[in-house]
Design an enzyme around this catalytic site. Structure first.
Site, PDB file in Angstrom:
ATOM      1  N   LYS A 272       0.817  -1.096   0.181  1.00 34.04           N
ATOM      2  CA  LYS A 272       0.018   0.044   0.087  1.00 34.04           C
ATOM      3  C   LYS A 272       1.042   1.241   0.084  1.00 34.04           C
ATOM      4  O   LYS A 272       2.058   1.348   0.195  1.00 34.04           O
ATOM      5  CB  LYS A 272      -1.070  -0.049   1.223  1.00 34.04           C
ATOM      6  CG  LYS A 272      -1.995  -1.186   1.152  1.00 34.04           C
ATOM      7  CD  LYS A 272      -3.094  -1.219   2.225  1.00 34.04           C
ATOM      8  CE  LYS A 272      -3.810  -1.944   2.247  1.00 34.04           C
ATOM      9  NZ  LYS A 272      -5.011  -2.077   3.277  1.00 34.04           N
TER      10      LYS A 272
ATOM     11  N   TYR B 130     -12.489  -1.892  -4.050  1.00 36.44           N
ATOM     12  CA  TYR B 130     -12.687  -2.016  -2.819  1.00 36.44           C
ATOM     13  C   TYR B 130     -14.316  -2.013  -2.685  1.00 36.44           C
ATOM     14  O   TYR B 130     -15.096  -1.686  -1.632  1.00 36.44           O
ATOM     15  CB  TYR B 130     -12.199  -0.956  -1.862  1.00 36.44           C
ATOM     16  CG  TYR B 130     -10.889  -1.443  -1.335  1.00 36.44           C
ATOM     17  CD1 TYR B 130     -10.704  -2.586  -0.448  1.00 36.44           C
ATOM     18  CD2 TYR B 130      -9.693  -0.626  -1.571  1.00 36.44           C
ATOM     19  CE1 TYR B 130      -9.414  -2.842  -0.128  1.00 36.44           C
ATOM     20  CE2 TYR B 130      -8.406  -0.914  -0.975  1.00 36.44           C
ATOM     21  CZ  TYR B 130      -8.143  -1.933  -0.172  1.00 36.44           C
ATOM     22  OH  TYR B 130      -6.951  -2.410   0.308  1.00 36.44           O
TER      23      TYR B 130
ATOM     24  N   PHE C 256     -15.606   3.747   6.701  1.00 31.66           N
ATOM     25  CA  PHE C 256     -14.044   4.069   6.324  1.00 31.66           C
ATOM     26  C   PHE C 256     -13.953   4.003   4.722  1.00 31.66           C
ATOM     27  O   PHE C 256     -12.856   4.437   4.558  1.00 31.66           O
ATOM     28  CB  PHE C 256     -13.293   3.199   7.057  1.00 31.66           C
ATOM     29  CG  PHE C 256     -13.514   1.474   6.703  1.00 31.66           C
ATOM     30  CD1 PHE C 256     -12.954   1.180   5.374  1.00 31.66           C
ATOM     31  CD2 PHE C 256     -14.207   0.831   7.766  1.00 31.66           C
ATOM     32  CE1 PHE C 256     -12.990  -0.118   5.340  1.00 31.66           C
ATOM     33  CE2 PHE C 256     -14.183  -0.486   7.355  1.00 31.66           C
ATOM     34  CZ  PHE C 256     -13.866  -0.804   6.276  1.00 31.66           C
TER      35      PHE C 256
ATOM     36  N   ARG D 245      -2.156 -14.360   4.334  1.00 38.90           N
ATOM     37  CA  ARG D 245      -2.765 -13.508   5.429  1.00 38.90           C
ATOM     38  C   ARG D 245      -2.092 -13.844   6.556  1.00 38.90           C
ATOM     39  O   ARG D 245      -1.929 -13.053   7.642  1.00 38.90           O
ATOM     40  CB  ARG D 245      -4.186 -14.190   5.519  1.00 38.90           C
ATOM     41  CG  ARG D 245      -4.874 -13.414   4.200  1.00 38.90           C
ATOM     42  CD  ARG D 245      -6.420 -13.819   4.200  1.00 38.90           C
ATOM     43  NE  ARG D 245      -7.126 -13.114   5.000  1.00 38.90           N
ATOM     44  CZ  ARG D 245      -7.500 -11.871   4.965  1.00 38.90           C
ATOM     45  NH1 ARG D 245      -7.334 -11.082   3.867  1.00 38.90           N
ATOM     46  NH2 ARG D 245      -8.374 -11.530   5.796  1.00 38.90           N
TER      47      ARG D 245
ATOM     48  N   THR E  17      -5.486  -7.160  10.627  1.00 39.55           N
ATOM     49  CA  THR E  17      -5.804  -5.887   9.902  1.00 39.55           C
ATOM     50  C   THR E  17      -5.336  -4.934  10.693  1.00 39.55           C
ATOM     51  O   THR E  17      -4.638  -3.939   9.947  1.00 39.55           O
ATOM     52  CB  THR E  17      -7.435  -6.066   9.528  1.00 39.55           C
ATOM     53  OG1 THR E  17      -7.768  -6.941   8.930  1.00 39.55           O
ATOM     54  CG2 THR E  17      -7.674  -4.528   8.886  1.00 39.55           C
TER      55      THR E  17
ATOM     56  N   ARG F 249       2.431  -6.557   9.038  1.00 38.06           N
ATOM     57  CA  ARG F 249       1.980  -5.485   9.712  1.00 38.06           C
ATOM     58  C   ARG F 249       2.361  -4.958  10.974  1.00 38.06           C
ATOM     59  O   ARG F 249       2.302  -3.833  11.453  1.00 38.06           O
ATOM     60  CB  ARG F 249       0.299  -5.742   9.674  1.00 38.06           C
ATOM     61  CG  ARG F 249      -0.366  -5.504   8.476  1.00 38.06           C
ATOM     62  CD  ARG F 249      -1.846  -6.212   8.135  1.00 38.06           C
ATOM     63  NE  ARG F 249      -2.544  -5.637   6.954  1.00 38.06           N
ATOM     64  CZ  ARG F 249      -3.615  -6.434   6.822  1.00 38.06           C
ATOM     65  NH1 ARG F 249      -3.941  -7.328   7.207  1.00 38.06           N
ATOM     66  NH2 ARG F 249      -4.125  -6.060   5.444  1.00 38.06           N
TER      67      ARG F 249
ATOM     68  N   ASN G  99      -2.220   0.078   6.624  1.00 41.38           N
ATOM     69  CA  ASN G  99      -1.849  -1.144   7.402  1.00 41.38           C
ATOM     70  C   ASN G  99      -1.104  -1.917   6.279  1.00 41.38           C
ATOM     71  O   ASN G  99      -0.773  -3.063   6.384  1.00 41.38           O
ATOM     72  CB  ASN G  99      -3.155  -2.016   7.731  1.00 41.38           C
ATOM     73  CG  ASN G  99      -3.979  -2.496   6.564  1.00 41.38           C
ATOM     74  OD1 ASN G  99      -3.745  -1.871   5.364  1.00 41.38           O
ATOM     75  ND2 ASN G  99      -4.938  -3.011   6.828  1.00 41.38           N
TER      76      ASN G  99
ATOM     77  N   HIS H 126      -2.079  -5.127   1.571  1.00 38.77           N
ATOM     78  CA  HIS H 126      -3.456  -6.103   1.491  1.00 38.77           C
ATOM     79  C   HIS H 126      -3.312  -7.403   0.794  1.00 38.77           C
ATOM     80  O   HIS H 126      -2.647  -7.698   0.041  1.00 38.77           O
ATOM     81  CB  HIS H 126      -4.315  -5.393   0.433  1.00 38.77           C
ATOM     82  CG  HIS H 126      -5.407  -6.115  -0.172  1.00 38.77           C
ATOM     83  ND1 HIS H 126      -6.901  -6.329   0.299  1.00 38.77           N
ATOM     84  CD2 HIS H 126      -5.585  -6.944  -1.498  1.00 38.77           C
ATOM     85  CE1 HIS H 126      -7.410  -7.027  -0.396  1.00 38.77           C
ATOM     86  NE2 HIS H 126      -6.639  -7.522  -1.400  1.00 38.77           N
TER      87      HIS H 126
ATOM     88  N   GLU I 221      -9.133 -10.568  -7.937  1.00 38.60           N
ATOM     89  CA  GLU I 221      -8.166  -9.299  -7.974  1.00 38.60           C
ATOM     90  C   GLU I 221      -7.066  -9.492  -8.723  1.00 38.60           C
ATOM     91  O   GLU I 221      -6.832  -8.539  -9.059  1.00 38.60           O
ATOM     92  CB  GLU I 221      -7.847  -9.451  -6.452  1.00 38.60           C
ATOM     93  CG  GLU I 221      -9.197  -8.977  -5.408  1.00 38.60           C
ATOM     94  CD  GLU I 221      -8.829  -8.963  -3.964  1.00 38.60           C
ATOM     95  OE1 GLU I 221      -9.748  -8.570  -3.357  1.00 38.60           O
ATOM     96  OE2 GLU I 221      -7.633  -9.466  -3.535  1.00 38.60           O
TER      97      GLU I 221
END
Ligand code: CMP
Length: 140
Positions: free
Chosen positions: A11, A51, A59, A87, A93, A104, A114, A117, A128
């Site tokens: 990100k 998203y 948010f 993950r 998250t 993270r 964070n 993704h 995706e």
């Protein structure tokens, strides 16, 4: 469990902080093969579409603004049990709840900013991946 693909984004916060290489090192260190990788400046429309599942969340506006504030790195990744394994190494998250040594925990600032993704299921991963990569991009 067989070889599987997943999709990931480094990100804008992590790219701007010069942490992209460190994030990639964790990913490669966990045995992922990089099938595709590209730096992209997302448009507002792309971020909203990517998203879209979160568009009713409070948010959403802030998340889109964050995701377009600078370039991101999109990645197609492969390994055994890729979705769950990515993950696991990303961590929770909210970095405050992320396990020691996760991406993270190491590099994220907040539940929104964070750092990374990762797709949440194999079907999401394929959708995706298609959002950013062509079939021939991924035939390696
Ligand atoms: P990601 O895994 O990309 O999926 C959706 C993103 O929305 C998430 O990471 C965070 O960047 C953001 N997000 C999720 N929950 C919240 C929250 N409660 N407040 C702000 N941002 C959030």
């Amino acid at each position: 469990m067989s070889i599987q693909r997943t999709f990931s984004i480094i990100k804008p916060d992590a790219v701007a902080a010069g942490k992209a290489g460190k994030v990639l090192a964790v990913i490669e260190g966990a045995g992922f093969k990089i099938l595709g990788l590209r730096m992209v400046q997302l448009s507002r429309e792309q971020a909203e579409a990517f998203y879209a599942v979160h568009k009713e969340r409070p948010f959403f506006g802030s998340l889109v603004k964050f995701m377009i504030e600078g370039p991101v790195i999109v990645m197609a990744l492969e390994r055994e049990d890729a979705v769950a394994k990515l993950r696991e190494i990303m961590g929770a998250t909210n970095p405050a709840n992320a396990a020691e040594g996760t991406i993270r925990k190491l590099y994220a600032d907040s539940i929104e900013r964070n750092a990374i993704h990762g797709s949440d299921a194999p079907e999401t991963a394929e959708a995706e991946l298609r959002f950013f990569f062509t079939t021939s991009d991924l035939n390696r």
